[in-house]
Design an enzyme around this catalytic site. Structure first.
Site, PDB file in Angstrom:
ATOM      1  N   ASP A  45     -13.990  -5.315   0.882  1.00 29.48           N
ATOM      2  CA  ASP A  45     -14.436  -5.205   2.125  1.00 29.48           C
ATOM      3  C   ASP A  45     -13.720  -4.353   3.119  1.00 29.48           C
ATOM      4  OD1 ASP A  45     -16.211  -6.813   4.146  1.00 29.48           O
ATOM      5  OD2 ASP A  45     -14.159  -6.751   5.068  1.00 29.48           O
ATOM      6  N   HIS A 112     -20.068  -3.970  12.925  1.00 30.95           N
ATOM      7  CA  HIS A 112     -18.799  -4.629  12.869  1.00 30.95           C
ATOM      8  C   HIS A 112     -18.582  -5.842  14.147  1.00 30.95           C
ATOM      9  CE1 HIS A 112     -14.278  -3.986  11.503  1.00 30.95           C
ATOM     10  NE2 HIS A 112     -14.510  -5.000  11.996  1.00 30.95           N
TER      11      HIS A 112
HETATM   12  P1  NAD Z   1      -6.479 -12.768   4.904  1.00 28.69           P
HETATM   13  O1  NAD Z   1      -7.409 -13.801   4.740  1.00 28.69           O
HETATM   14  O2  NAD Z   1      -6.647 -11.561   4.034  1.00 28.69           O
HETATM   15  O3  NAD Z   1      -4.967 -13.223   5.173  1.00 28.69           O
HETATM   16  C1  NAD Z   1      -4.053 -12.350   4.981  1.00 28.69           C
HETATM   17  C2  NAD Z   1      -2.642 -13.092   5.163  1.00 28.69           C
HETATM   18  O4  NAD Z   1      -2.576 -14.079   4.297  1.00 28.69           O
HETATM   19  C3  NAD Z   1      -1.752 -12.192   4.619  1.00 28.69           C
HETATM   20  O5  NAD Z   1      -0.636 -12.386   5.466  1.00 28.69           O
HETATM   21  C4  NAD Z   1      -1.150 -12.191   3.418  1.00 28.69           C
HETATM   22  O6  NAD Z   1      -0.017 -11.940   2.976  1.00 28.69           O
HETATM   23  C5  NAD Z   1      -1.477 -13.831   3.261  1.00 28.69           C
HETATM   24  N1  NAD Z   1      -2.148 -14.335   1.910  1.00 28.69           N
HETATM   25  C6  NAD Z   1      -3.097 -13.721   1.105  1.00 28.69           C
HETATM   26  N2  NAD Z   1      -3.011 -14.675  -0.015  1.00 28.69           N
HETATM   27  C7  NAD Z   1      -2.136 -15.766   0.192  1.00 28.69           C
HETATM   28  C8  NAD Z   1      -1.857 -16.768  -0.690  1.00 28.69           C
HETATM   29  N3  NAD Z   1      -2.499 -16.981  -1.749  1.00 28.69           N
HETATM   30  N4  NAD Z   1      -0.770 -17.586  -0.272  1.00 28.69           N
HETATM   31  C9  NAD Z   1      -0.087 -17.287   0.877  1.00 28.69           C
HETATM   32  N5  NAD Z   1      -0.583 -16.403   1.792  1.00 28.69           N
HETATM   33  C10 NAD Z   1      -1.500 -15.528   1.377  1.00 28.69           C
HETATM   34  O7  NAD Z   1      -6.960 -12.361   6.692  1.00 28.69           O
HETATM   35  P2  NAD Z   1      -7.358 -11.225   7.074  1.00 28.69           P
HETATM   36  O8  NAD Z   1      -7.028  -9.964   6.734  1.00 28.69           O
HETATM   37  O9  NAD Z   1      -7.537 -11.590   8.406  1.00 28.69           O
HETATM   38  O10 NAD Z   1      -8.990 -11.371   6.754  1.00 28.69           O
HETATM   39  C11 NAD Z   1      -9.568 -10.981   5.456  1.00 28.69           C
HETATM   40  C12 NAD Z   1     -10.435  -9.749   5.573  1.00 28.69           C
HETATM   41  O11 NAD Z   1     -11.580 -10.231   6.243  1.00 28.69           O
HETATM   42  C13 NAD Z   1      -9.863  -8.471   6.024  1.00 28.69           C
HETATM   43  O12 NAD Z   1      -8.990  -7.847   4.972  1.00 28.69           O
HETATM   44  C14 NAD Z   1     -11.016  -7.762   6.280  1.00 28.69           C
HETATM   45  O13 NAD Z   1     -11.545  -7.158   5.247  1.00 28.69           O
HETATM   46  C15 NAD Z   1     -12.047  -8.989   6.894  1.00 28.69           C
HETATM   47  N6  NAD Z   1     -12.100  -9.169   8.373  1.00 28.69           N
HETATM   48  C16 NAD Z   1     -13.175  -8.435   9.104  1.00 28.69           C
HETATM   49  C17 NAD Z   1     -13.285  -8.913  10.467  1.00 28.69           C
HETATM   50  C18 NAD Z   1     -14.601  -8.524  11.126  1.00 28.69           C
HETATM   51  O14 NAD Z   1     -14.309  -8.361  12.325  1.00 28.69           O
HETATM   52  N7  NAD Z   1     -15.361  -8.530  10.614  1.00 28.69           N
HETATM   53  C19 NAD Z   1     -12.020  -9.474  10.999  1.00 28.69           C
HETATM   54  C20 NAD Z   1     -10.716  -9.447  10.452  1.00 28.69           C
HETATM   55  C21 NAD Z   1     -10.839  -9.588   9.079  1.00 28.69           C
END
Ligand code: NAD
Length: 320
Positions: A45, A112
């Site tokens: 993504d 977005h």
């Molecule tokens: P995420 O769900 O990727 O969480 C990230 C955090 O959780 C990091 O600190 C990571 O180290 C930790 N983490 C991951 N796996 C873990 C585990 N198993 N145990 C403990 N900690 C863990 O959060 P995000 O980046 O906010 O969202 C995911 C994805 O969603 C983004 O990378 C992006 O692609 C998408 N996104 C889209 C929008 C939008 O506006 N459309 C906004 C935010 C995110």
């Protein structure tokens, strides 16, 4: 290890568990994507706004070259940034993003945010972020309907197989369904036990639109950003309900948070650089929560939204 898939309303299959590229730093992005493919991830993504599409593409192409997967095994998602909403900007920026990835088509291309901002030329700043060349947040002139029709043209041109939207609420979805010639395949929203949005999820289900949850771990992602709200909200990983359910199933709190979403039919896109977490996140569909556990977790709802421009000091009240 692999992910189950969700059949989209246009017949294409989308992996239910993918890898999100937000905040994946440029220096490590190619290796992280390569490694995620090795572990079994097939959906990535991305977005213009994440500023790492070239590096993500490098990871993808290295994996294809090494025979880990083929292009058709992958499901590559990208997003149209706010400053490219004018109809005549949509295809050129989509083509630039495809070029960055080194791809001929996206599997899914998503609006977005439902926010049109003034155009910033990629030669001035890329990715442009929320401000224009004078560092001001300046509204654009495009309506969401005109932008969506330009997205439909991308499907006609073969630049993307599916289109979708992100950060839309119920009213915008209902409006979109009136003017869409090509129905949106997906809606991507912030979704975790502190922001359940069940009515919006139900609307999408009734309309055959797949929902992708982002920020599945709630405050965790926003601690990384040093956001006050993120820092002041107790972590879902430490919540007694989540811990209790995790212990009962012999799973991690992260797996419970992801399973709560996937069991209710949503797709998830967590990211991690650690091998162990990559595996446990991808493996979240290998157990089932009880109905009462699902209800209990949904009951933690606080209608608490972290990813609101206002929380970053950006004066765009798009969730007001
Ligand atoms: P995420 O769900 O990727 O969480 C990230 C955090 O959780 C990091 O600190 C990571 O180290 C930790 N983490 C991951 N796996 C873990 C585990 N198993 N145990 C403990 N900690 C863990 O959060 P995000 O980046 O906010 O969202 C995911 C994805 O969603 C983004 O990378 C992006 O692609 C998408 N996104 C889209 C929008 C939008 O506006 N459309 C906004 C935010 C995110």
């Amino acid at each position: 290890m692999s992910s189950p898939t969700i059949k989209l309303n246009n017949g294409h299959e989308m992996p239910q568990v993918g890898f999100g590229l937000w905040k994946v730093d440029n220096a490590n992005c190619a290796d992280i994507v390569y490694n995620a493919i090795k572990v079994g991830y097939r959906l990535f993504d991305g977005a213009c706004d994440y500023g790492n599409e070239k590096e993500a593409g490098e990871g993808v192409h290295r994996a294809i070259k090494d025979g880990l997967c083929t292009r058709s095994d992958l499901f590559i998602v990208s997003k149209l940034w706010n400053s490219f909403h004018d109809s005549e900007r949509v295809a050129p920026i989509c083509k630039k993003q495809l070029e960055d990835w080194g791809l001929e088509y996206f599997d899914l291309y998503v609006i977005h945010f439902p926010v049109s901002l003034k155009y910033v030329d990629p030669s001035v700043r890329y990715p442009p972020g929320w401000t224009d060349e004078n560092d001001k947040v300046t509204p654009g002139k495009a309506t969401l309907e005109s932008t969506y029709h330009a997205m439909e043209d991308l499907v006609d041109q073969g630049l993307t197989r599916s289109i979708g939207v992100s950060n839309y609420g119920g009213a915008l979805m209902l409006d979109l369904l009136r003017y869409a010639r090509i129905r949106p395949a997906t809606l991507q929203i912030e979704h975790h036990p502190y922001l359940v949005q069940q009515n919006l999820v139900d609307l999408c289900k009734a309309e055959g639109i797949a929902v992708t949850a982002y920020s599945s771990f709630g405050p965790q992602s926003f601690r990384d950003l040093d956001m006050e709200l993120g820092k002041n909200t107790p972590l879902l990983f430490d919540h007694p309900t989540i811990k209790k359910v995790a212990e009962k199933h012999g799973k991690t709190p992260a797996q419970v948070l992801l399973r709560w979403a996937t069991q209710r039919g949503l797709a998830v896109i967590p990211k991690s650089a650690s091998q162990d977490r990559l595996k446990q996140n991808l493996d979240n569909t290998s157990f089932d929560l009880g109905e009462e556990e699902v209800r209990e977790i949904s009951g933690l709802d606080k209608k608490l939204r972290f990813n609101d421009p206002l929380n970053y000091g950006i004066p765009v009240p798009c969730f007001a």
